[in-house]
Scaffold this motif. Structure first.
Motif, PDB file in Angstrom:
ATOM      1  N   VAL A  30      -6.823  15.587   8.935  1.00 53.01           N
ATOM      2  CA  VAL A  30      -6.223  14.526   9.753  1.00 53.01           C
ATOM      3  C   VAL A  30      -7.066  13.256   9.664  1.00 53.01           C
ATOM      4  O   VAL A  30      -6.529  12.147   9.550  1.00 53.01           O
ATOM      5  CB  VAL A  30      -6.067  14.985  11.223  1.00 53.01           C
ATOM      6  N   ILE A  31      -8.381  13.406   9.702  1.00 52.30           N
ATOM      7  CA  ILE A  31      -9.264  12.243   9.562  1.00 52.30           C
ATOM      8  C   ILE A  31      -9.003  11.564   8.215  1.00 52.30           C
ATOM      9  O   ILE A  31      -8.905  10.334   8.139  1.00 52.30           O
ATOM     10  CB  ILE A  31     -10.742  12.651   9.711  1.00 52.30           C
ATOM     11  N   ALA A  32      -8.862  12.346   7.154  1.00 53.57           N
ATOM     12  CA  ALA A  32      -8.591  11.787   5.826  1.00 53.57           C
ATOM     13  C   ALA A  32      -7.276  11.016   5.819  1.00 53.57           C
ATOM     14  O   ALA A  32      -7.200   9.906   5.264  1.00 53.57           O
ATOM     15  CB  ALA A  32      -8.559  12.900   4.781  1.00 53.57           C
ATOM     16  N   ARG A  33      -6.259  11.568   6.436  1.00 54.13           N
ATOM     17  CA  ARG A  33      -4.948  10.898   6.471  1.00 54.13           C
ATOM     18  C   ARG A  33      -5.051   9.578   7.240  1.00 54.13           C
ATOM     19  O   ARG A  33      -4.536   8.549   6.811  1.00 54.13           O
ATOM     20  CB  ARG A  33      -3.908  11.817   7.114  1.00 54.13           C
ATOM     21  N   ILE A  34      -5.734   9.590   8.383  1.00 51.42           N
ATOM     22  CA  ILE A  34      -5.909   8.362   9.164  1.00 51.42           C
ATOM     23  C   ILE A  34      -6.690   7.332   8.344  1.00 51.42           C
ATOM     24  O   ILE A  34      -6.318   6.157   8.300  1.00 51.42           O
ATOM     25  CB  ILE A  34      -6.611   8.665  10.504  1.00 51.42           C
ATOM     26  N   HIS A  35      -7.739   7.772   7.688  1.00 54.28           N
ATOM     27  CA  HIS A  35      -8.565   6.877   6.868  1.00 54.28           C
ATOM     28  C   HIS A  35      -7.704   6.190   5.798  1.00 54.28           C
ATOM     29  O   HIS A  35      -7.728   4.969   5.656  1.00 54.28           O
ATOM     30  CB  HIS A  35      -9.702   7.682   6.232  1.00 54.28           C
ATOM     31  N   MET A  36      -6.945   6.965   5.071  1.00 58.39           N
ATOM     32  CA  MET A  36      -6.150   6.439   3.968  1.00 58.39           C
ATOM     33  C   MET A  36      -5.024   5.531   4.468  1.00 58.39           C
ATOM     34  O   MET A  36      -4.814   4.432   3.935  1.00 58.39           O
ATOM     35  CB  MET A  36      -5.571   7.595   3.147  1.00 58.39           C
ATOM     36  N   THR A  37      -4.314   5.976   5.494  1.00 61.58           N
ATOM     37  CA  THR A  37      -3.176   5.204   6.006  1.00 61.58           C
ATOM     38  C   THR A  37      -3.632   3.905   6.635  1.00 61.58           C
ATOM     39  O   THR A  37      -3.057   2.839   6.385  1.00 61.58           O
ATOM     40  CB  THR A  37      -2.391   6.046   7.034  1.00 61.58           C
ATOM     41  N   SER A  38      -4.672   3.973   7.447  1.00 63.53           N
ATOM     42  CA  SER A  38      -5.156   2.780   8.129  1.00 63.53           C
ATOM     43  C   SER A  38      -5.641   1.729   7.131  1.00 63.53           C
ATOM     44  O   SER A  38      -5.321   0.539   7.257  1.00 63.53           O
ATOM     45  CB  SER A  38      -6.281   3.147   9.096  1.00 63.53           C
ATOM     46  N   ARG A  39      -6.392   2.167   6.129  1.00 65.56           N
ATOM     47  CA  ARG A  39      -6.888   1.216   5.127  1.00 65.56           C
ATOM     48  C   ARG A  39      -5.737   0.546   4.386  1.00 65.56           C
ATOM     49  O   ARG A  39      -5.756  -0.665   4.170  1.00 65.56           O
ATOM     50  CB  ARG A  39      -7.821   1.915   4.134  1.00 65.56           C
ATOM     51  N   SER A  40      -4.718   1.308   4.009  1.00 69.12           N
ATOM     52  CA  SER A  40      -3.631   0.700   3.234  1.00 69.12           C
ATOM     53  C   SER A  40      -2.771  -0.227   4.094  1.00 69.12           C
ATOM     54  O   SER A  40      -2.310  -1.259   3.605  1.00 69.12           O
ATOM     55  CB  SER A  40      -2.771   1.775   2.560  1.00 69.12           C
ATOM     56  N   VAL A  41      -2.587   0.081   5.370  1.00 66.99           N
ATOM     57  CA  VAL A  41      -1.759  -0.753   6.243  1.00 66.99           C
ATOM     58  C   VAL A  41      -2.534  -1.966   6.759  1.00 66.99           C
ATOM     59  O   VAL A  41      -2.040  -3.093   6.728  1.00 66.99           O
ATOM     60  CB  VAL A  41      -1.198   0.076   7.425  1.00 66.99           C
ATOM     61  N   ALA A  42      -3.763  -1.742   7.241  1.00 59.86           N
ATOM     62  CA  ALA A  42      -4.533  -2.821   7.868  1.00 59.86           C
ATOM     63  C   ALA A  42      -5.231  -3.731   6.860  1.00 59.86           C
ATOM     64  O   ALA A  42      -5.573  -4.863   7.203  1.00 59.86           O
ATOM     65  CB  ALA A  42      -5.558  -2.235   8.837  1.00 59.86           C
ATOM     66  N   MET A  43      -5.451  -3.235   5.649  1.00 58.32           N
ATOM     67  CA  MET A  43      -6.182  -4.025   4.646  1.00 58.32           C
ATOM     68  C   MET A  43      -5.428  -4.024   3.312  1.00 58.32           C
ATOM     69  O   MET A  43      -5.899  -3.461   2.320  1.00 58.32           O
ATOM     70  CB  MET A  43      -7.598  -3.470   4.495  1.00 58.32           C
ATOM     71  N   PRO A  44      -4.264  -4.655   3.279  1.00 55.86           N
ATOM     72  CA  PRO A  44      -3.455  -4.631   2.048  1.00 55.86           C
ATOM     73  C   PRO A  44      -4.112  -5.333   0.859  1.00 55.86           C
ATOM     74  O   PRO A  44      -3.677  -5.143  -0.275  1.00 55.86           O
ATOM     75  CB  PRO A  44      -2.168  -5.353   2.468  1.00 55.86           C
ATOM     76  N   TYR A  45      -5.162  -6.090   1.096  1.00 53.24           N
ATOM     77  CA  TYR A  45      -5.873  -6.792   0.029  1.00 53.24           C
ATOM     78  C   TYR A  45      -6.821  -5.875  -0.739  1.00 53.24           C
ATOM     79  O   TYR A  45      -7.367  -6.264  -1.766  1.00 53.24           O
ATOM     80  CB  TYR A  45      -6.672  -7.973   0.607  1.00 53.24           C
ATOM     81  N   LEU A  46      -7.035  -4.651  -0.249  1.00 53.48           N
ATOM     82  CA  LEU A  46      -7.924  -3.727  -0.955  1.00 53.48           C
ATOM     83  C   LEU A  46      -7.269  -3.240  -2.241  1.00 53.48           C
ATOM     84  O   LEU A  46      -6.039  -3.127  -2.310  1.00 53.48           O
ATOM     85  CB  LEU A  46      -8.252  -2.518  -0.077  1.00 53.48           C
ATOM     86  N   PRO A  47      -8.072  -2.919  -3.243  1.00 56.53           N
ATOM     87  CA  PRO A  47      -7.501  -2.336  -4.461  1.00 56.53           C
ATOM     88  C   PRO A  47      -6.777  -1.028  -4.120  1.00 56.53           C
ATOM     89  O   PRO A  47      -7.115  -0.365  -3.133  1.00 56.53           O
ATOM     90  CB  PRO A  47      -8.734  -2.051  -5.331  1.00 56.53           C
TER      91      PRO A  47
END
Length: 168
Positions: A30-47
């Motif tokens: 669950v932590i992994a899913r939150i990590h991945m989802t949050s980064r892609s939604v909140a930081m769309p500028y990331l590779p």
């Protein structure tokens, strides 16, 4: 470092719906899913992410939970966010995108600060204006900035620091 039990409850929200507890190995997926989802939604500028959920879950189990003290926010039996502290460095604080701006990040941050009597530092991407505003509202100040040479993404970042009034 002492390892508290996973069931030990630390903080509870004012409405009693969200509690903070230490993370356990069973929480890794669950932590992994939150990590991945949050980064892609909140930081769309990331590779684009190069690792899949299984690889990130292994990182949570094998690195994050072993190196850091990790807390999860639990609301109605669901993990909604997590925070990881390595010494006095806040390494991660991520929430599910659907629960942002509901006080859960503040609960996690308060737990981190409770365990950081001399203060806590963190790195944040300069582009992450929402996170910067959140930390500034909570008393963090800018210590320095970087052109991105100290992070894997090679993006400009900054170091923020919170020091409790009693330690100043």
């Amino acid at each position: 470092m002492e390892s508290p039990t996973a069931l030990e409850v630390s903080g509870v929200s004012d409405d009693g719906r969200t509690r903070i507890r230490f993370a356990s190995e069973a929480d890794a997926g669950v932590i992994a899913r939150i990590h991945m989802t949050s980064r892609s939604v909140a930081m769309p500028y990331l590779p684009p992410q190069k690792r899949d959920h299984e690889q990130v879950t292994r990182w949570v189990r094998g690195v994050l939970l072993k190196r850091c003290r990790v807390w999860v926010a639990v609301r109605e039996a669901e993990i909604t966010g997590y925070a990881a502290l390595d010494g006095d460095m806040l390494e991660h604080l991520y929430l599910r995108p659907d629960v942002r701006r509901q006080g859960i990040g503040t609960l996690l941050l308060n737990e981190i600060r409770r365990h950081s009597p001399d203060g806590v530092s963190l790195h944040v991407f300069q582009q992450n204006t929402d996170a910067r505003a959140f930390y500034e509202r909570h008393g963090f100040t800018v210590l320095d900035t970087s052109d991105g040479d100290r992070n894997m993404e090679s993006l400009p970042d900054m170091t923020l620091r919170w020091t409790p009034a009693c330690a100043r």
